[in-house]
Write a protein that holds these residues in place. Structure first.
Motif, PDB file in Angstrom:
ATOM      1  N   LEU A  82       3.886 -41.440   8.316  1.00 12.72           N
ATOM      2  CA  LEU A  82       5.026 -42.262   8.736  1.00 12.72           C
ATOM      3  C   LEU A  82       6.350 -41.643   8.286  1.00 12.72           C
ATOM      4  N   ASP A  83       6.379 -41.096   7.073  1.00 16.78           N
ATOM      5  CA  ASP A  83       7.601 -40.435   6.597  1.00 16.78           C
ATOM      6  C   ASP A  83       7.981 -39.271   7.513  1.00 16.78           C
ATOM      7  N   GLU A  84       6.990 -38.499   7.937  1.00 13.71           N
ATOM      8  CA  GLU A  84       7.274 -37.375   8.846  1.00 13.71           C
ATOM      9  C   GLU A  84       7.722 -37.895  10.211  1.00 13.71           C
ATOM     10  N   ALA A  85       7.084 -38.951  10.689  1.00  9.51           N
ATOM     11  CA  ALA A  85       7.474 -39.536  11.979  1.00  9.51           C
ATOM     12  C   ALA A  85       8.906 -40.046  11.924  1.00  9.51           C
ATOM     13  N   ASN A  86       9.270 -40.714  10.829  1.00  8.91           N
ATOM     14  CA  ASN A  86      10.627 -41.242  10.688  1.00  8.91           C
ATOM     15  C   ASN A  86      11.669 -40.137  10.674  1.00  8.91           C
ATOM     16  N   ALA A  87      11.369 -39.054   9.964  1.00 11.03           N
ATOM     17  CA  ALA A  87      12.298 -37.916   9.911  1.00 11.03           C
ATOM     18  C   ALA A  87      12.462 -37.290  11.292  1.00 11.03           C
ATOM     19  N   TRP A  88      11.368 -37.205  12.030  1.00 11.24           N
ATOM     20  CA  TRP A  88      11.426 -36.623  13.379  1.00 11.24           C
ATOM     21  C   TRP A  88      12.243 -37.509  14.311  1.00 11.24           C
ATOM     22  N   ILE A  89      12.069 -38.822  14.228  1.00  6.46           N
ATOM     23  CA  ILE A  89      12.829 -39.756  15.078  1.00  6.46           C
ATOM     24  C   ILE A  89      14.326 -39.594  14.833  1.00  6.46           C
ATOM     25  N   LYS A  90      14.716 -39.522  13.564  1.00  6.73           N
ATOM     26  CA  LYS A  90      16.136 -39.404  13.226  1.00  6.73           C
ATOM     27  C   LYS A  90      16.720 -38.062  13.680  1.00  6.73           C
ATOM     28  N   ALA A  91      15.930 -37.025  13.635  1.00  4.25           N
ATOM     29  CA  ALA A  91      16.411 -35.690  14.028  1.00  4.25           C
ATOM     30  C   ALA A  91      16.356 -35.481  15.537  1.00  4.25           C
ATOM     31  N   PRO A  93      16.461 -38.102  18.409  1.00  4.35           N
ATOM     32  CA  PRO A  93      16.488 -39.419  19.057  1.00  4.35           C
ATOM     33  C   PRO A  93      16.245 -39.370  20.566  1.00  4.35           C
ATOM     34  N   LYS A  94      16.742 -38.339  21.231  1.00  3.28           N
ATOM     35  CA  LYS A  94      16.525 -38.242  22.675  1.00  3.28           C
ATOM     36  C   LYS A  94      15.050 -38.037  22.988  1.00  3.28           C
ATOM     37  N   GLU A  95      14.423 -37.112  22.263  1.00  3.85           N
ATOM     38  CA  GLU A  95      13.006 -36.843  22.475  1.00  3.85           C
ATOM     39  C   GLU A  95      12.158 -38.041  22.071  1.00  3.85           C
ATOM     40  N   ALA A  96      12.582 -38.756  21.018  1.00  2.00           N
ATOM     41  CA  ALA A  96      11.849 -39.943  20.570  1.00  2.00           C
ATOM     42  C   ALA A  96      11.886 -41.033  21.642  1.00  2.00           C
ATOM     43  N   ALA A  97      13.043 -41.170  22.304  1.00  2.00           N
ATOM     44  CA  ALA A  97      13.168 -42.158  23.377  1.00  2.00           C
ATOM     45  C   ALA A  97      12.244 -41.805  24.538  1.00  2.00           C
ATOM     46  N   GLN A  98      12.208 -40.524  24.897  1.00  2.00           N
ATOM     47  CA  GLN A  98      11.348 -40.089  25.990  1.00  2.00           C
ATOM     48  C   GLN A  98       9.876 -40.290  25.643  1.00  2.00           C
ATOM     49  N   LEU A  99       9.517 -40.017  24.372  1.00  2.00           N
ATOM     50  CA  LEU A  99       8.141 -40.202  23.930  1.00  2.00           C
ATOM     51  C   LEU A  99       7.759 -41.682  24.003  1.00  2.00           C
ATOM     52  N   TYR A 100       8.673 -42.552  23.596  1.00  2.00           N
ATOM     53  CA  TYR A 100       8.423 -43.996  23.629  1.00  2.00           C
ATOM     54  C   TYR A 100       8.190 -44.466  25.068  1.00  2.00           C
ATOM     55  N   ILE A 101       9.054 -44.043  25.991  1.00  2.00           N
ATOM     56  CA  ILE A 101       8.942 -44.439  27.395  1.00  2.00           C
ATOM     57  C   ILE A 101       7.593 -44.002  27.965  1.00  2.00           C
ATOM     58  N   ALA A 102       7.204 -42.767  27.673  1.00  2.00           N
ATOM     59  CA  ALA A 102       5.946 -42.240  28.208  1.00  2.00           C
ATOM     60  C   ALA A 102       4.745 -42.948  27.585  1.00  2.00           C
ATOM     61  N   ALA A 103       4.770 -43.116  26.275  1.00  2.00           N
ATOM     62  CA  ALA A 103       3.627 -43.709  25.580  1.00  2.00           C
ATOM     63  C   ALA A 103       3.427 -45.175  25.949  1.00  2.00           C
ATOM     64  N   GLU A 104       4.539 -45.894  26.157  1.00  2.00           N
ATOM     65  CA  GLU A 104       4.466 -47.316  26.472  1.00  2.00           C
ATOM     66  C   GLU A 104       4.438 -47.585  27.972  1.00  2.00           C
ATOM     67  N   ASN A 154      17.111 -48.342  10.794  1.00  2.00           N
ATOM     68  CA  ASN A 154      16.661 -47.285   9.894  1.00  2.00           C
ATOM     69  C   ASN A 154      15.146 -47.290   9.824  1.00  2.00           C
ATOM     70  N   PHE A 155      14.533 -46.275  10.422  1.00  2.00           N
ATOM     71  CA  PHE A 155      13.080 -46.141  10.336  1.00  2.00           C
ATOM     72  C   PHE A 155      12.736 -45.557   8.971  1.00  2.00           C
ATOM     73  N   THR A 156      12.143 -46.361   8.109  1.00  2.00           N
ATOM     74  CA  THR A 156      11.844 -45.960   6.743  1.00  2.00           C
ATOM     75  C   THR A 156      10.612 -46.690   6.239  1.00  2.00           C
ATOM     76  N   THR A 157       9.862 -46.044   5.349  1.00  2.00           N
ATOM     77  CA  THR A 157       8.698 -46.694   4.746  1.00  2.00           C
ATOM     78  C   THR A 157       9.087 -47.517   3.519  1.00  2.00           C
ATOM     79  N   ALA A 158      10.318 -47.357   3.026  1.00  2.00           N
ATOM     80  CA  ALA A 158      10.770 -48.077   1.832  1.00  2.00           C
ATOM     81  C   ALA A 158      11.107 -49.527   2.164  1.00  2.00           C
ATOM     82  N   PRO A 159      10.602 -50.490   1.406  1.00  2.00           N
ATOM     83  CA  PRO A 159      10.920 -51.905   1.656  1.00  2.00           C
ATOM     84  C   PRO A 159      12.367 -52.217   1.277  1.00  2.00           C
ATOM     85  N   GLU A 160      12.996 -53.088   2.058  1.00  2.00           N
ATOM     86  CA  GLU A 160      14.366 -53.518   1.767  1.00  2.00           C
ATOM     87  C   GLU A 160      14.472 -55.040   1.851  1.00  2.00           C
ATOM     88  N   ARG A 161      14.996 -55.645   0.797  1.00  2.00           N
ATOM     89  CA  ARG A 161      15.249 -57.084   0.716  1.00  2.00           C
ATOM     90  C   ARG A 161      14.014 -57.946   0.996  1.00  2.00           C
TER      91      ARG A 161
END
Length: 334
Positions: free
Chosen positions: A252-261, A263-274, A293-300
């Motif tokens: 998940l940490d690697e996936a989150n880093a890839w999404i942030k770096a 975003p265009k490719e992540a959007a295309q991947l989401y559209i295709a996968a879904e 913020n896509f992160t594995t760290a819990p907040e609040r």
């Protein structure tokens, strides 16, 4: 001959011991993960499409784990499958996950494995007279995925307590309706639904249409960014499979880093996968939203626990470290 036979049996004993259930050296080789629908689950989609869990399992010294991906909707179906042994990882909003943690204490016992990210939920309305939650009247109806104990109703109750001094002040106005159906009702102005507490991409669809406006943002209610959805498992599973848990969080940490770096490719991947009909540029705008913020760290998370304990939804008030498995404690959550 008898001596040789005894030696052969003795040689097998260490190997047989490795096969005993519950030993860390005999971790599962097939992982069953259930996810729900929406952009909040993008890290899981990326991990699936790029086979990141398999990658990190091997890196963690395990044979390549076979991952089975399931689709379930709602915390009730998730919990039933998890407790019956038909599922290893469940996903849900953090508020109902805390309720499940409390209800299973001393029985099945669950532990939260990871956050899936922090993102706001927004209460929208197509009623021009409603500017704040104090403007709702008996004629309004607020759509939520589930009333009373879901993520959105808990946030609405926190907001109502701040505005009225009574957390259940707006409960009588709420109705259960899936996000897609509620979005259709808001945009068409039919069905008697005048407001909808929702998440991406539904809130963006409504706001960008010009037919609805925002009444409140969950970040404002909770005092800042907060975890939205989480992954959880039984405590026994997490204890028996520590390397698998570590590999999953690393994926998940690697996936989150890839999404942030990317975003265009992540959007295309989401559209295709879904197999989505949404515009990729629309999804990309959501991914680029600085509030998300896509992160594995819990907040609040503690804010939810405090409230649920105070109004009697849970019997014990846990800290976020008591909720989440130990491998996440170094991430500095809250």
């Amino acid at each position: 001959m008898r001596a040789r036979a005894l030696l052969a049996v003795a040689a097998l004993i260490p190997a047989l011991a490795l096969l005993q259930p519950g030993r860390a050296s005999a971790e599962i080789l097939q992982l069953r993960i259930a996810q729900q629908f929406g952009i909040a689950y993008l890290p899981l989609i990326v991990a699936k499409e790029q086979k990141l869990i398999e990658k990190h399992s091997v890196a963690n010294g395990l044979p390549e784990t076979k991952v089975e991906w399931l689709r379930l909707s709602g915390a009730a179906a998730m919990n039933d499958s998890l407790i019956s042994g038909g599922l290893d990882f469940a996903t849900a909003g953090v508020a109902p996950a805390i309720l499940t943690w409390d209800k299973t204490r001393g029985k099945t016992d669950i532990t939260l494995i990871s956050s899936l990210g922090s993102m706001p939920n927004i209460l929208t309305t197509n009623n021009p007279s409603v500017k704040t939650i104090k403007d709702f009247t008996d004629k309004d109806r607020i759509a939520l995925p589930s009333v009373k104990v879901g993520f959105q109703p808990i946030v609405l109750q926190i907001a109502a307590e701040k505005a009225f001094g009574k957390y259940d002040k707006l409960d009588d106005l709420t109705v259960s309706l899936p996000h897609p159906d509620a979005t259709t009702a808001i945009l068409s102005g039919t069905g008697g639904i005048t407001a909808h507490f929702t998440s991406p991409p539904f809130m963006e669809q409504q706001l960008e249409s010009g037919k609805a406006h925002a009444v409140l943002n969950s970040y404002d209610v909770l005092g800042g960014p907060h975890t939205f959805n989480v992954v959880y498992a039984t405590k026994k599973f997490a204890t028996d499979n520590p390397k698998t848990i570590d590999a999953f969080v690393a994926a998940l940490d690697e996936a989150n880093a890839w999404i942030k770096a990317n975003p265009k490719e992540a959007a295309q991947l989401y559209i295709a996968a879904e197999n989505s009909k949404l515009d990729p540029a629309f999804i990309e705008r959501i991914i680029r939203d600085p509030q998300i913020n896509f992160t594995t760290a819990p907040e609040r998370v503690d804010v939810f626990s405090d409230f649920e304990y105070r109004i009697g939804l849970i019997k014990q008030k846990p800290t976020w470290k008591e909720l989440f498995q130990p491998g996440l404690h170094a991430k500095g959550g809250s």
